[in-house]
Every structure is written in C-alpha cells, then in structure tokens.
Design a protein around this motif. Structure first.
Motif, PDB file in Angstrom:
ATOM      1  N   GLU A  15      -6.123  29.978-119.059  1.00  0.00           N
ATOM      2  CA  GLU A  15      -6.737  29.772-117.744  1.00  0.00           C
ATOM      3  C   GLU A  15      -7.709  30.898-117.422  1.00  0.00           C
ATOM      4  O   GLU A  15      -8.789  30.672-116.875  1.00  0.00           O
ATOM      5  CB  GLU A  15      -5.649  29.655-116.668  1.00  0.00           C
ATOM      6  N   ALA A  16      -7.335  32.130-117.767  1.00  0.00           N
ATOM      7  CA  ALA A  16      -8.267  33.250-117.595  1.00  0.00           C
ATOM      8  C   ALA A  16      -9.476  33.054-118.501  1.00  0.00           C
ATOM      9  O   ALA A  16     -10.633  33.271-118.096  1.00  0.00           O
ATOM     10  CB  ALA A  16      -7.572  34.571-117.916  1.00  0.00           C
ATOM     11  N   ILE A  19     -12.181  30.681-117.160  1.00  0.00           N
ATOM     12  CA  ILE A  19     -13.110  31.295-116.207  1.00  0.00           C
ATOM     13  C   ILE A  19     -14.146  32.130-116.948  1.00  0.00           C
ATOM     14  O   ILE A  19     -15.343  32.085-116.631  1.00  0.00           O
ATOM     15  CB  ILE A  19     -12.339  32.153-115.178  1.00  0.00           C
ATOM     16  N   ARG A  49     -14.894  35.727-108.786  1.00  0.00           N
ATOM     17  CA  ARG A  49     -14.068  35.717-107.572  1.00  0.00           C
ATOM     18  C   ARG A  49     -13.990  34.321-106.967  1.00  0.00           C
ATOM     19  O   ARG A  49     -12.940  33.929-106.431  1.00  0.00           O
ATOM     20  CB  ARG A  49     -14.601  36.746-106.583  1.00  0.00           C
ATOM     21  N   GLY A  53     -10.457  34.623-109.831  1.00  0.00           N
ATOM     22  CA  GLY A  53     -10.166  35.692-110.766  1.00  0.00           C
ATOM     23  C   GLY A  53     -10.579  37.062-110.245  1.00  0.00           C
ATOM     24  O   GLY A  53     -11.175  37.191-109.165  1.00  0.00           O
ATOM     25  N   VAL A  97     -11.898  38.743-117.399  1.00  0.00           N
ATOM     26  CA  VAL A  97     -11.369  38.164-116.164  1.00  0.00           C
ATOM     27  C   VAL A  97      -9.845  38.274-116.186  1.00  0.00           C
ATOM     28  O   VAL A  97      -9.206  37.936-117.193  1.00  0.00           O
ATOM     29  CB  VAL A  97     -11.773  36.689-116.027  1.00  0.00           C
ATOM     30  N   THR A  98      -9.290  38.753-115.085  1.00  0.00           N
ATOM     31  CA  THR A  98      -7.841  38.728-114.903  1.00  0.00           C
ATOM     32  C   THR A  98      -7.507  37.596-113.947  1.00  0.00           C
ATOM     33  O   THR A  98      -8.063  37.518-112.838  1.00  0.00           O
ATOM     34  CB  THR A  98      -7.336  40.063-114.331  1.00  0.00           C
ATOM     35  N   TYR A  99      -6.637  36.704-114.386  1.00  0.00           N
ATOM     36  CA  TYR A  99      -6.257  35.537-113.580  1.00  0.00           C
ATOM     37  C   TYR A  99      -4.760  35.317-113.752  1.00  0.00           C
ATOM     38  O   TYR A  99      -4.278  35.174-114.873  1.00  0.00           O
ATOM     39  CB  TYR A  99      -7.032  34.306-114.037  1.00  0.00           C
TER      40      TYR A  99
END
Length: 248
Positions: A15-16, A19, A49, A53, A97-99
């Motif tokens: 998922e990260a 993005i 954002r 994320g 990206v951190t998600y």
C-alpha cells in the motif's frame, strides 16, 4: 538483524508502494525544461499527503526535502532547490512514503527533453540492471548473486557501478539490514529468504565509479563530473520469487 515480514505485512508495504508509484507517475508528467527541483518536491509532498502518507525522507537526519532530486552529475541525495531543469539534463527522483507505519522506497531517472545518445544509453542500462538484479531475487540465492547481476551487466556496457553507496533492507524503517551492494561475487553474501524486503537500487556512472560528497553533507556527485543514473524498487522475497512492491 534482518527482519523478515509476514505476508500480511508485505501487503501493507504494498500500500505504501502504491502511493510511491502514483507520485512518480505524476512527477514524470511535469518534468520538463524550466521546472525547478523545489517545485517537484512541493508537488511530491502534496500528493503523498493527499494519499494519506508521510514523506519518509523529510526530516530524516535533518534532510530538508520530500524527494531527492539528483541532476546530471549528482548521483544521489540532491537537495531540492531553485535549480531549473534544462534541455539535455537527466534527473533522478528518489522518494519514500510511510503509510500505516510501513515504508515504500523507489527511484527513477528521467531525461529532460532531448538528451545525448550516451545519456539515453546510461538510463537504459541502469534500468536494465535493476531488472536483472530483481530477477535474481529468489529464495536460496545470495546477495552476491544480486550484486553480480548488476555489476557484470553494467561493466559489460562500458559504465561503472557506484560502490560507496548501496541498497538496503526496508520495512517499518527506511534503512534496515542487510546492505544490498550493486557488486559482488556469485554464491556469496546473505542467503535470500521469504519475508525479506529489499530496496534494490543500482547507481551507475557514465565515467569513473568514484564519487564525493559536497559540503552540504548530503549531495553525492561523480568525481569526474560525468552523468549518473539511479533506479530503485522495493522488492519482497516470497516463496514464488520476487514481488515488486513499488509497482502495480
């Protein structure tokens, strides 16, 4: 210590990665002569954002940008600023990206308008090197097999592999064990196991492999001033082979 991920955690990392992929696609649409690296950085942060994320790079050990924007002789860690891209440049965009607490990390190098034949070939060879590395990411293979796939191909094409900087494991943190060199000997190094997730990132120079770090403490440039290219994907090792998490 190498942290192996469960299938559910790998899905969360995907998922990260989704993005990351989306932001790269949007940035590619606007890369053209005249745009500044700061404008690219602002667009990337806004898109990250909006997708829910967090820009992993921003604030990491004090790094000021959401992306690394590395132009021409800059290998990696180019800080976004007022530099406007010009016809014939190449620009490597690296972003994380951190998600949901998990990190996706990838990089692409783009031509700006029409570039020289050598620059075109440098990008093609570096992209191919990443594909060859990923193709070695099966359980039971070794990290030396992955690095050798990059090194042997790149050097056969007349380019050089950066040795001072390497790929890495990735998960809840951007940098985890193990280091992932873009060079090595077959049959050596850490054995690949299901659940390992690696950021594989060939950094290839048109000239010498030697690099130096500028006074800002971040920007890495080729020692001879010639172009460099950088491609990267976050890759999970599964029972069935490699799964690229930063690509649909």
């Amino acid at each position: 210590m190498i942290i192996r991920k469960t299938p559910r955690q790998i899905q969360q990392m995907k998922e990260a990665g989704r993005i990351v992929w989306h932001v790269h696609q949007e940035l590619a649409k606007v890369i053209a002569p005249g745009i500044t690296t700061r404008e690219l950085d602002a667009l990337a942060e806004r898109l990250i954002r909006q997708a829910g994320g967090i820009p992993t790079f921003k604030g990491y050990h004090g790094y000021p940008g959401s992306i690394c924007a590395s132009v021409n002789e800059v290998v990696i860690h180019g800080i976004p600023g007022e530099r406007a891209l010009a016809e014939g440049d190449v620009i490597a965009i690296d972003l994380g990206v951190t998600y949901g607490g998990w990190v996706g990390d990838s990089a692409y190098t783009h031509p700006v308008g029409r570039v020289s034949p050598e620059a075109e070939r440098l990008l093609e060879v570096t992209r191919n090197a990443l594909e060859k590395a990923i193709a070695r990411c099966y359980p039971g293979n070794r990290l030396g097999d992955v690095g050798h796939a990059v090194q042997s191909y790149v050097e056969s094409q007349g380019f050089s592999v950066v040795r001072d900087f390497v790929g890495h494991g990735v998960g809840e943190r951007m940098h985890e064990d193990p280091p992932v060199p873009n060079y090595g000997l077959p049959g050596t190094g850490v054995t690949l196991r299901p659940g390992m997730v690696l950021a594989i990132e060939p950094m290839v120079n048109a000239g010498t492999e030697e690099v130096r770090v500028l006074r800002d403490g971040w920007t890495v440039v080729t020692a001879d001033g010639r172009y460099s290219a950088h491609f990267e994907h976050t890759v999970a090792i599964t029972e069935d082979g490699p799964v690229i998490l930063t690509k649909p």
